[in-house]
Scaffold this motif. Structure first.
Motif, PDB file in Angstrom:
ATOM      1  N   SER A   1      80.098  50.980  84.372  1.00 37.66           N
ATOM      2  CA  SER A   1      78.645  51.005  84.511  1.00 37.66           C
ATOM      3  C   SER A   1      78.046  49.963  83.591  1.00 37.66           C
ATOM      4  O   SER A   1      78.490  49.769  82.466  1.00 37.66           O
TER       5      SER A   1
ATOM      6  N   ASP B   1      74.964  50.168  82.582  1.00 35.42           N
ATOM      7  CA  ASP B   1      73.830  50.771  81.882  1.00 35.42           C
ATOM      8  C   ASP B   1      74.175  51.056  80.435  1.00 35.42           C
ATOM      9  O   ASP B   1      75.095  51.799  80.141  1.00 35.42           O
TER      10      ASP B   1
ATOM     11  N   ARG C   1      67.037  55.508  78.680  1.00 32.02           N
ATOM     12  CA  ARG C   1      68.115  55.155  79.590  1.00 32.02           C
ATOM     13  C   ARG C   1      68.194  56.148  80.743  1.00 32.02           C
ATOM     14  O   ARG C   1      67.612  57.236  80.693  1.00 32.02           O
ATOM     15  N   ARG C   2      68.872  55.747  81.792  1.00 37.00           N
ATOM     16  CA  ARG C   2      69.062  56.600  82.968  1.00 37.00           C
ATOM     17  C   ARG C   2      70.052  57.720  82.629  1.00 37.00           C
ATOM     18  O   ARG C   2      71.048  57.501  81.956  1.00 37.00           O
ATOM     19  N   GLY C   3      69.739  58.935  83.081  1.00 36.82           N
ATOM     20  CA  GLY C   3      70.646  60.035  82.799  1.00 36.82           C
ATOM     21  C   GLY C   3      70.080  61.369  83.221  1.00 36.82           C
ATOM     22  O   GLY C   3      69.006  61.462  83.824  1.00 36.82           O
ATOM     23  N   ILE C   4      70.839  62.422  82.921  1.00 37.41           N
ATOM     24  CA  ILE C   4      70.400  63.802  83.150  1.00 37.41           C
ATOM     25  C   ILE C   4      69.825  64.322  81.843  1.00 37.41           C
ATOM     26  O   ILE C   4      70.502  64.309  80.810  1.00 37.41           O
ATOM     27  N   TYR C   5      68.584  64.762  81.890  1.00 37.46           N
ATOM     28  CA  TYR C   5      67.882  65.264  80.713  1.00 37.46           C
ATOM     29  C   TYR C   5      67.500  66.729  80.911  1.00 37.46           C
ATOM     30  O   TYR C   5      67.252  67.170  82.041  1.00 37.46           O
TER      31      TYR C   5
ATOM     32  N   MET D   1      67.021  64.306  86.700  1.00 32.73           N
ATOM     33  CA  MET D   1      67.573  62.958  86.695  1.00 32.73           C
ATOM     34  C   MET D   1      66.430  62.019  86.357  1.00 32.73           C
ATOM     35  O   MET D   1      65.430  61.953  87.067  1.00 32.73           O
TER      36      MET D   1
ATOM     37  N   GLU E   1      65.109  58.111  85.160  1.00 33.89           N
ATOM     38  CA  GLU E   1      65.407  56.691  85.103  1.00 33.89           C
ATOM     39  C   GLU E   1      64.899  56.104  83.779  1.00 33.89           C
ATOM     40  O   GLU E   1      64.026  56.679  83.126  1.00 33.89           O
TER      41      GLU E   1
ATOM     42  N   PHE F   1      73.626  63.878  79.500  1.00 37.80           N
ATOM     43  CA  PHE F   1      74.621  62.806  79.583  1.00 37.80           C
ATOM     44  C   PHE F   1      74.015  61.633  80.335  1.00 37.80           C
ATOM     45  O   PHE F   1      73.174  61.796  81.217  1.00 37.80           O
ATOM     46  N   PRO F   2      74.426  60.401  79.988  1.00 35.91           N
ATOM     47  CA  PRO F   2      73.911  59.203  80.666  1.00 35.91           C
ATOM     48  C   PRO F   2      74.591  59.017  82.008  1.00 35.91           C
ATOM     49  O   PRO F   2      75.682  59.526  82.260  1.00 35.91           O
ATOM     50  N   LEU F   3      73.945  58.241  82.881  1.00 33.70           N
ATOM     51  CA  LEU F   3      74.509  57.918  84.191  1.00 33.70           C
ATOM     52  C   LEU F   3      74.626  56.398  84.338  1.00 33.70           C
ATOM     53  O   LEU F   3      73.873  55.658  83.737  1.00 33.70           O
TER      54      LEU F   3
END
Length: 201
Positions: free
Chosen positions: A50, A52, A116-120, A168, A170, A199-201
């Protein structure tokens, strides 16, 4: 130290990067698992890494910063809205930060800006002070209501409206609370707004 199981060039570049980071590491069970470090970096040997949040190379190495830790928690320490609240945006303001890892929660605006992009994970607990009123609170992602909480018992003082969600998110998304209905008159540190990167995506 356990030898790296990456391909030769990958291992060489990983060692160069590790020397620059001055850290120790352990190796995963196969070529695609991340090498978890105890210091400032994370090296991932992957044929399709990735891009990112890390520096990548044609050899499939991604170096990530330990600054990926993100968490905040804010409270209302006053029984009145800040003077800046004009009652037009209806943003719920907080005046004290308990945790702000990464400094991504803007206390003055009471808005979280995702780095950053991820699940929060987000949660809130907002308290009204007076009975004979109804409040509805929305959690907004980029000004779009995602979840709501409601408190409307006419005979209860200091009733709470609470909710929580996994989202999710961005990079540079904004997350805040809005008073959709009613008049939020108080807090006394019972009202909170918290979130963290799962965790980040």
């Amino acid at each position: 130290m356990v030898p790296a199981r990456c391909p030769g060039p990958c291992a060489i570049l990983a060692l160069v990067l590790l020397v620059g980071c001055r850290v120790a590491f352990c190796i995963g069970q196969n070529d695609t698992e991340p090498i978890v470090l105890e210091g400032k970096c994370l090296v991932v040997c992957d044929s399709n890494p990735s891009s990112d949040g890390g520096v990548t190379s044609s050899l499939g190495i991604s170096v990530r910063s330990a600054g990926a830790k993100v968490a905040f928690s804010a409270v209302r320490g006053t029984n009145h809205e800040p003077s800046e609240m004009s009652n037009t945006s209806m943003t719920i303001y907080f005046d004290q930060v308990l945790v702000n890892i990464g400094n991504h929660f803007d206390l003055k605006a009471s808005v979280f800006l995702a780095p950053r992009r991820g699940i929060y994970s987000f949660s809130f607990h907002v308290v009204k002070v007076y009975n004979r009123q109804t409040i509805q609170v929305n959690l907004l992602q980029n000004d779009y209501p995602v979840i709501s909480a409601f408190a409307g018992d006419q005979d209860v003082t200091r009733e709470a409206a609470s909710n929580g969600v996994l989202l999710m998110v961005e990079r540079e998304d904004r997350v805040s609370l809005k008073l959709e209905r009613g008049t939020l008159m108080g807090g006394w540190k019972y009202s909170t707004f918290s979130g963290f990167l799962v965790f980040p995506l």
